[in-house]
Design a protein around this motif. Structure first.
Motif, mmCIF file in Angstrom:
data_model
loop_
_atom_site.group_PDB
_atom_site.id
_atom_site.type_symbol
_atom_site.label_atom_id
_atom_site.label_comp_id
_atom_site.label_asym_id
_atom_site.label_seq_id
_atom_site.Cartn_x
_atom_site.Cartn_y
_atom_site.Cartn_z
ATOM 1 N N ALA A 1 -12.807 -16.412 -44.049
ATOM 2 C CA ALA A 1 -12.756 -17.290 -44.758
ATOM 3 C C ALA A 1 -11.345 -18.569 -44.572
ATOM 4 N N GLU A 2 -10.333 -18.113 -43.461
ATOM 5 C CA GLU A 2 -8.971 -18.803 -43.197
ATOM 6 C C GLU A 2 -9.493 -18.994 -42.001
ATOM 7 N N LEU A 3 -9.927 -18.239 -41.165
ATOM 8 C CA LEU A 3 -9.822 -18.646 -39.834
ATOM 9 C C LEU A 3 -11.167 -18.924 -39.357
ATOM 10 N N VAL A 4 -12.210 -19.567 -40.218
ATOM 11 C CA VAL A 4 -12.688 -20.975 -39.961
ATOM 12 C C VAL A 4 -12.695 -22.103 -40.748
ATOM 13 N N ARG A 5 -11.819 -21.968 -41.894
ATOM 14 C CA ARG A 5 -11.175 -23.384 -42.063
ATOM 15 C C ARG A 5 -9.867 -24.027 -41.317
ATOM 16 N N LEU A 6 -9.957 -22.956 -41.016
ATOM 17 C CA LEU A 6 -8.761 -23.202 -39.610
ATOM 18 C C LEU A 6 -9.062 -23.673 -38.095
ATOM 19 N N ARG B 1 -20.807 -18.654 -28.804
ATOM 20 C CA ARG B 1 -19.521 -17.455 -28.491
ATOM 21 C C ARG B 1 -18.274 -18.298 -29.306
ATOM 22 N N THR B 2 -17.938 -19.037 -30.597
ATOM 23 C CA THR B 2 -17.104 -19.588 -30.915
ATOM 24 C C THR B 2 -16.622 -18.681 -32.110
ATOM 25 N N ASP B 3 -18.105 -18.156 -32.723
ATOM 26 C CA ASP B 3 -18.389 -17.011 -34.068
ATOM 27 C C ASP B 3 -18.231 -15.656 -33.472
ATOM 28 N N GLU B 4 -18.580 -15.523 -32.379
ATOM 29 C CA GLU B 4 -17.918 -13.735 -32.182
ATOM 30 C C GLU B 4 -16.671 -14.195 -31.555
ATOM 31 N N ALA B 5 -15.747 -14.845 -31.568
ATOM 32 C CA ALA B 5 -14.731 -15.006 -31.233
ATOM 33 C C ALA B 5 -13.917 -14.510 -32.431
ATOM 34 N N THR B 6 -14.208 -15.956 -33.137
ATOM 35 C CA THR B 6 -14.202 -15.849 -34.751
ATOM 36 C C THR B 6 -14.147 -13.897 -35.441
ATOM 37 N N GLU B 7 -15.204 -13.186 -34.878
ATOM 38 C CA GLU B 7 -15.098 -12.420 -35.226
ATOM 39 C C GLU B 7 -13.957 -11.244 -34.794
ATOM 40 N N ILE B 8 -13.712 -11.517 -33.391
ATOM 41 C CA ILE B 8 -12.742 -10.757 -32.766
ATOM 42 C C ILE B 8 -11.694 -10.299 -33.394
ATOM 43 N N LEU B 9 -11.255 -11.895 -34.051
ATOM 44 C CA LEU B 9 -9.870 -12.035 -34.473
ATOM 45 C C LEU B 9 -9.567 -11.707 -36.094
ATOM 46 N N VAL B 10 -11.096 -11.814 -36.408
ATOM 47 C CA VAL B 10 -10.807 -11.085 -37.586
ATOM 48 C C VAL B 10 -10.874 -9.674 -38.090
ATOM 49 N N ALA B 11 -11.329 -8.837 -36.876
ATOM 50 C CA ALA B 11 -11.208 -7.811 -36.661
ATOM 51 C C ALA B 11 -9.983 -7.232 -36.677
ATOM 52 N N ALA B 12 -8.845 -7.783 -35.272
ATOM 53 C CA ALA B 12 -7.916 -7.447 -35.259
ATOM 54 C C ALA B 12 -6.689 -7.894 -36.255
ATOM 55 N N ASN C 1 -18.944 1.108 -28.602
ATOM 56 C CA ASN C 1 -17.339 1.917 -28.291
ATOM 57 C C ASN C 1 -16.705 0.680 -28.320
ATOM 58 N N GLY C 2 -15.906 0.527 -29.906
ATOM 59 C CA GLY C 2 -15.538 -0.509 -29.265
ATOM 60 C C GLY C 2 -16.176 -2.311 -30.637
ATOM 61 N N VAL C 3 -16.709 -1.953 -30.612
ATOM 62 C CA VAL C 3 -17.267 -3.317 -31.273
ATOM 63 C C VAL C 3 -16.107 -3.831 -31.873
ATOM 64 N N PRO C 4 -16.067 -4.733 -32.731
ATOM 65 C CA PRO C 4 -14.768 -5.245 -33.598
ATOM 66 C C PRO C 4 -16.707 -5.004 -35.023
ATOM 67 N N PRO C 5 -16.274 -4.881 -35.939
ATOM 68 C CA PRO C 5 -16.896 -4.625 -37.429
ATOM 69 C C PRO C 5 -17.928 -5.692 -37.555
ATOM 70 N N GLY C 6 -17.080 -7.180 -37.070
ATOM 71 C CA GLY C 6 -17.697 -8.219 -37.610
ATOM 72 C C GLY C 6 -19.729 -8.497 -36.414
ATOM 73 N N LEU C 7 -19.374 -7.634 -35.196
ATOM 74 C CA LEU C 7 -20.378 -7.810 -34.419
ATOM 75 C C LEU C 7 -21.386 -6.157 -34.142
ATOM 76 N N LEU C 8 -20.904 -5.617 -35.237
ATOM 77 C CA LEU C 8 -21.025 -4.311 -35.636
ATOM 78 C C LEU C 8 -23.167 -4.345 -35.220
ATOM 79 N N ASP C 9 -23.560 -5.484 -35.856
ATOM 80 C CA ASP C 9 -25.216 -5.714 -35.983
ATOM 81 C C ASP C 9 -25.639 -7.106 -35.506
ATOM 82 N N ASP C 10 -24.556 -7.656 -34.771
ATOM 83 C CA ASP C 10 -24.927 -8.723 -34.222
ATOM 84 C C ASP C 10 -26.349 -8.575 -33.223
#
Length: 317
Positions: A9-14, A107-118, A273-282
């Motif tokens: 939520a914080e990243l999407v708002r930012l 792609r923006t949402d996917e990158a945001t999920e990578i940031l969330v996981a990190a 293999n090394g998938v960010p949690p937010g993209l596991l079910d993408d």
């Protein structure tokens, strides 16, 4: 909300409007990001902009140049393309990468999920360091049995003590039931060897289980110990169509084995293999397909597992 939900939520708002080129960043940056980036709401916009920008770029330092570019545009890190609106920056992305607006949004949402996981991994590492869990995982070998009346999970760990260690805590999380359905019941837990259960804490309607395991004696620093824990899911409890290891600390070796019932074999199976949690079910992501062997099993191994990433097996019923 969970930590993951807060960070998302914080990243999407930012990323909205002018992103990090906005004024009053002290208020626009959320409390979780402030702590991760070492900033406070009282800091100047320049200080917050510099520190948050550096942190976001560090989160994608191991990603492809395309992912880095998405982050630069989504959060307005590139002053040459700091448009007043996210939609305009996504239009720049579409023009640069030669894909349509819908793909740019995805792609923006996917990158945001990578940031969330990190960010989640960074948060966990920061708080784990402060609490000093006293141990790390050298190897984690798992067996998920789907050929039993209800799913059963065996987790065999080789741990290394980082200080004199009398006990450890292991956890299991299950998905919430569909809207309107009650929780199925409690997950049964027992130990096959290497420890005994001293406490079991349950939360989120029994879907989160934290098990405190007393070791045979105080494990001295730098000594290894091996133990096996067994979880049994209650009848009617949903599980995800995947099983992954998501380490909170570096893990040298992980093994995931899934055993399917002969009359309930999935249509397809794939390696995660090394998938960010937010993209596991993408459903748009493509993963290497796997074959089920003659006894109904899939076995995958992984080395040098990274914090906050998912390693395992997914399947389609």
């Amino acid at each position: 909300m969970s930590l993951q939900d807060d960070l998302r939520a914080e990243l999407v708002r930012l990323r909205q409007r002018r992103g990090l080129q906005s004024r009053d960043l002290g208020a626009r940056v959320g409390p979780r990001l402030h702590e991760l980036c070492g900033t406070t709401p009282a800091d100047s916009d320049r200080v917050i902009r510099e520190r948050v920008s550096a942190t976001l770029l560090s989160f994608v330092s191991d990603q492809s140049a395309n992912v880095v570019r998405v982050v630069q545009l989504a959060f307005a890190l590139d002053p040459d393309h700091a448009h007043d609106d996210l939609t305009d920056r996504q239009a720049t992305l579409s023009a640069e990468q030669q894909y349509d607006a819908r793909t740019a949004r995805r792609r923006t949402d996917e990158a945001t999920e990578i940031l969330v996981a990190a960010a989640e991994a960074g948060w966990a590492a920061r708080h784990a360091a402060g609490s000093d869990s006293g141990w790390r995982v050298r190897t984690l070998e798992t067996l998920l049995r789907l050929d039993t009346p209800t799913p059963e999970l065996y987790e065999t760990r080789t741990i290394v003590a980082t200080r004199d260690l009398p006990e450890i805590v292991v956890r299991l999380d299950l998905p919430r039931p569909p809207d309107g359905e009650p929780d199925a019941g409690e997950v049964a837990v027992d130990v096959l060897y290497g420890a005994r259960i001293s406490a079991v804490a349950r939360g989120n309607g029994n879907r989160h289980v934290a098990v405190t395991l007393a070791l045979p004696g105080v494990l001295p620093r730098d000594r290894e110990h091996r133990l096996c824990v067994h979880f049994r899911v209650p009848p009617g409890q949903r599980i995800r169509h995947r099983y992954v290891i998501i380490p909170l600390d570096p893990c040298e070796y992980g093994l995931v084995k899934v055993r399917f019932a002969d009359n309930r074999r999935p249509a397809s199976v794939w390696r995660l293999n090394g998938v960010p949690p937010g993209l596991l079910d993408d459903p748009t992501r493509r993963h290497p397909r796997l074959e089920i062997d003659g006894v109904g099993e899939v076995v995958e191994s992984f080395r040098q597992l990274r914090e906050g990433r998912g390693y395992g097996v997914g399947w389609a019923p």
